[in-house]
Design an enzyme around this catalytic site. Structure first.
Site, PDB file in Angstrom:
ATOM      1  N   HIS A 146       0.854  -1.192   0.000  1.00 13.77           N
ATOM      2  CA  HIS A 146       0.000   0.000   0.000  1.00 13.77           C
ATOM      3  C   HIS A 146       0.893   1.246   0.000  1.00 13.77           C
ATOM      4  O   HIS A 146       1.962   1.251   0.603  1.00 13.77           O
ATOM      5  CB  HIS A 146      -0.912  -0.001   1.230  1.00 13.77           C
ATOM      6  CG  HIS A 146      -1.966   1.045   1.162  1.00 13.77           C
ATOM      7  ND1 HIS A 146      -1.710   2.357   1.485  1.00 13.77           N
ATOM      8  CD2 HIS A 146      -3.250   0.999   0.747  1.00 13.77           C
ATOM      9  CE1 HIS A 146      -2.812   3.069   1.283  1.00 13.77           C
ATOM     10  NE2 HIS A 146      -3.759   2.261   0.847  1.00 13.77           N
ATOM     11  N   GLU A 180      -3.852   2.324  -7.189  1.00 16.55           N
ATOM     12  CA  GLU A 180      -4.221   3.408  -6.284  1.00 16.55           C
ATOM     13  C   GLU A 180      -3.244   4.567  -6.495  1.00 16.55           C
ATOM     14  O   GLU A 180      -2.180   4.607  -5.864  1.00 16.55           O
ATOM     15  CB  GLU A 180      -4.111   2.947  -4.828  1.00 16.55           C
ATOM     16  CG  GLU A 180      -5.049   1.831  -4.449  1.00 16.55           C
ATOM     17  CD  GLU A 180      -5.386   1.838  -2.953  1.00 16.55           C
ATOM     18  OE1 GLU A 180      -6.578   1.817  -2.649  1.00 16.55           O
ATOM     19  OE2 GLU A 180      -4.472   1.898  -2.122  1.00 16.55           O
TER      20      GLU A 180
HETATM   21  P1  13P Z   1      -9.511   6.550   0.365  1.00 11.23           P
HETATM   22  O1  13P Z   1     -10.665   5.766  -0.159  1.00 11.23           O
HETATM   23  O2  13P Z   1      -9.738   7.119   1.738  1.00 11.23           O
HETATM   24  O3  13P Z   1      -9.015   7.547  -0.617  1.00 11.23           O
HETATM   25  O4  13P Z   1      -8.294   5.509   0.564  1.00 11.23           O
HETATM   26  C1  13P Z   1      -7.915   4.716  -0.492  1.00 11.23           C
HETATM   27  C2  13P Z   1      -6.974   3.695   0.013  1.00 11.23           C
HETATM   28  O5  13P Z   1      -5.859   4.022   0.384  1.00 11.23           O
HETATM   29  C3  13P Z   1      -7.465   2.302   0.099  1.00 11.23           C
HETATM   30  O6  13P Z   1      -6.423   1.417   0.302  1.00 11.23           O
END
Ligand code: 13P
Length: 263
Positions: free
Chosen positions: A98, A170
């Site tokens: 992550h 992400e």
């Molecule tokens: P948000 O949905 O708060 O932007 O976070 C995304 C995330 O880091 C999920 O792993």
């Protein structure tokens, strides 16, 4: 969404909820979420401290559990760490790399690759998170960043094991807790998923690239979830903030259910 692939709705609770709060919240979710179609998989990633108790409480026909992080070694002198081997009785999925691990805890692609391999070795499904920073995007280095993170994260994944991996795109600049965050637009996401499938195709072949599941994460909420699920190449969502509130998380689950019925 693609009819041949499952849709994943994954809640990353990050460092929120005490074990008591997590248990109450799970209770609330389980009483609100009804039957889940087989082509949708709901996954909750609570803090490490809550995993054991939630694993006893959870209705596995509704939800599976994921670890947010773990140590890549199975056991040994690593004070304060918890291995995926120790967690495997409680979870089915393991988030690896992550961006908060990469940038706040300086995890390297090599370590993330070792974590992906450790998850597979221990029979869990790794969810490999990748995504460029705002600077990388500004400097037109999105593809380079994505390829480097995929190369590192999948370094030890064999052709036989690649089907066990889920990729989550992400972009760091879209994650709600980051300054100036804004959701990615559908074009950005479609482009990124195409880059990911291109890389997978080069290493593992075209069929694997078509079959691998790719999720989107970054400022997803109940108003935007449907649009993200419609993006070509996206097989689900990894949700932070909006997964912490039952109303919004259940609304997102309902949207995913509606879309799978449309297929
Ligand atoms: P948000 O949905 O708060 O932007 O976070 C995304 C995330 O880091 C999920 O792993």
């Amino acid at each position: 969404m693609n009819s041949a692939r499952k849709t994943y709705i994954i809640a990353n609770w990050k460092m929120n909820f005490t074990p008591g709060e997590a248990s109450l919240y799970l209770h609330r979710l389980q009483s609100r979420v009804e039957r889940i179609p087989r082509n949708i998989q709901l996954v909750l990633a609570p803090s490490l401290i809550s995993l054991q108790s939630l694993s006893l409480q959870i209705n596995r026909r509704q939800f599976k559990l994921a670890a947010q992080n773990f140590n890549q070694n199975d056991f040994g002198a690593y004070t304060g760490e918890v291995s995926v081997m120790q967690l495997r009785g409680f979870v089915d999925y393991a988030i690896c790399g992550h961006s908060e691990r990469r940038y706040k805890f300086h995890e390297t692609d090599k370590e993330i690759g070792e974590k992906v391999a450790a998850a597979i070795r221990n029979g869990l499904t790794p969810i490999l998170c990748i995504g460029e920073t705002a600077d990388e995007r500004k400097n037109h280095e999105t593809a380079t960043a994505i390829y480097a993170q995929l190369a590192g994260g999948l370094h030890d994944v064999s052709e036989e094991d690649i089907s066990k991996v889920i990729i989550a795109y992400e972009p760091v600049w879209a994650i709600s807790s980051n300054k100036g965050a804004r959701p990615a637009n559908p074009g950005d996401i479609e482009e990124a998923t195409a880059l990911i499938r291109k890389h997978i195709s080069r290493i593992y072949g075209k069929t694997t690239a078509e079959e691998i599941s790719i999720l989107y994460g970054g400022s997803v909420n109940k108003d935007t979830a449907g649009g993200f699920l419609d993006v070509k190449g996206v097989d689900g969502l990894l949700i932070g903030n909006a997964s912490l509130v039952a109303d919004s998380f259940c609304a997102i689950i309902d949207i995913a259910k509606g879309k799978t019925n449309e297929r």
